[in-house]
Design a protein around this motif. Structure first.
Motif, short mmCIF file in Angstrom:
data_model
loop_
_atom_site.label_atom_id
_atom_site.label_comp_id
_atom_site.label_asym_id
_atom_site.label_seq_id
_atom_site.Cartn_x
_atom_site.Cartn_y
_atom_site.Cartn_z
N MET A 1 0.85 -1.20 0.00
CA MET A 1 0.00 0.00 0.00
C MET A 1 0.88 1.24 0.00
N VAL A 2 0.56 2.20 -0.88
CA VAL A 2 1.35 3.42 -1.00
C VAL A 2 0.90 4.41 0.08
N PRO A 3 1.83 4.88 0.92
CA PRO A 3 1.44 5.81 1.98
C PRO A 3 1.07 7.18 1.43
N ALA A 4 0.26 7.90 2.19
CA ALA A 4 -0.10 9.26 1.80
C ALA A 4 1.16 10.11 1.72
N PRO A 5 1.30 10.94 0.67
CA PRO A 5 2.53 11.70 0.50
C PRO A 5 2.59 12.93 1.42
N LEU A 6 3.79 13.25 1.87
CA LEU A 6 4.03 14.50 2.57
C LEU A 6 4.39 15.57 1.54
#
Length: 317
Positions: A1-6
């Motif tokens: 799963m791709v984490p939410a970007p900062l």
């Protein structure tokens, strides 16, 4: 799963999305080599980006919504956990969790802040901002553990103690001060680790120990960058918040250099939120090492060293 970007991760996020699509696609000739190449590129980009984080970017990483919290680490590193509830006065503050746990060969009392993951849980946990009853609960359980010489492990992750009027009316400041005093002379080994945010007295209320460490991308500060910017420049903006973060010297590297913390625990490439299992293993390894070392010393030696440790902070040579 791709984490939410900062905000500083847009190129990283695009590469992660492309890799995710490639991994989910139909295998083709040469696809394996393309996957390996893209994974190497992503690892190199993450390593470069995360070794040059600014103080403000470190704060953003420490607040990532997918970053492991206390109860995540309970599942990742504890072989057993029995939660204890209530402060015997007001109620059970869900912003601070406490319970007996087994970490490897050691039985410990584990105390930590919990922010919550879902909206309902965050509301229940007050986003990790503990009330007086939370600190009363934590201290009562610590004293109970000390009675049987059970070591205490504290995991710190809070923007600060709850700032409401009711909390102040119920003695928030006094309870934090009492907790600091009692932890300074608690007759059992104490290891504290900042796993995310370490904000103000809310963090210090469970932050007095024989060993104080931080995860690599956590922060520990007398005030949040937003609060500092609001005081100094009357407004917290995208310009003043990074300036405040730099001035506060709140990163793990800064605080180790200043002697405020003892150790920095390395995180997986790209931060603990990208690989919680490796982060849990690193924390477990650190805790077992420190508990083993402290277990070889007498109680008098431990208490004398703890007192000297905190008395020496802030002394200019």
């Amino acid at each position: 799963m791709v984490p939410a970007p900062l905000p500083f991760e847009q190129d990283v996020h695009e590469l992660e999305l492309a890799l995710s699509r490639l991994e989910a696609g139909t295998p083709t000739a040469g696809g394996g080599d393309a996957l390996k190449k893209m994974r190497r590129e992503l690892t190199a980009l993450l390593r470069e980006r995360y070794t040059t984080l600014s103080a403000w970017e470190t704060v953003l990483v420490s607040r990532h919504p997918e970053r492991p919290q206390t109860m995540d680490y309970v599942g990742l590193m504890c072989d057993e956990f029995v939660e204890l509830h209530g402060d015997r006065a007001i109620g059970d503050d869900r912003a601070i969790r406490a319970g007996f746990a087994r970490i490897g060969e050691f039985k410990v009392l584990l105390v930590g802040h919990q922010k919550g993951k879902t909206t309902a849980e965050r509301t229940q946990c007050y986003f990790g901002c503990a009330h007086p009853e939370g600190y009363r609960k934590a201290l009562a359980k610590m004293k109970f553990a000390a009675k049987y010489r059970v070591p205490v492990v504290c995991l710190i992750d809070t923007p600060g103690a709850f700032p409401g009027l009711g909390a102040e009316e119920r003695g928030q400041a006094q309870l934090i001060a009492t907790s600091i005093l009692e932890m300074s002379r608690l007759p059992t080994p104490v290891v504290c680790v900042v796993i995310g945010e370490g904000g103000s007295g809310g963090a210090l209320g469970i932050g007095i120990g024989d060993r104080v460490a931080m995860l690599q991308h956590a922060y520990y500060s007398v005030i949040s960058p937003e609060g500092c910017a609001g005081i100094l420049w009357k407004v917290a903006t995208d310009t003043t918040k990074p300036k405040a973060a730099d001035a506060l010297r709140l990163t793990a590297a800064d605080l180790q250099r200043l002697g405020v913390i003892d150790h920095v625990i390395a995180e997986p490439v790209g931060g603990a939120h990208r690989n919680s299992r490796d982060a849990g293993n690193a924390l477990r390894g650190y805790l077992t090492k420190q508990l083993r070392e402290l277990g070889q010393r007498s109680l008098d030696e431990i208490l004398a060293a703890r007192y000297a440790k905190f008395r020496s902070m802030g002394v200019l040579g």
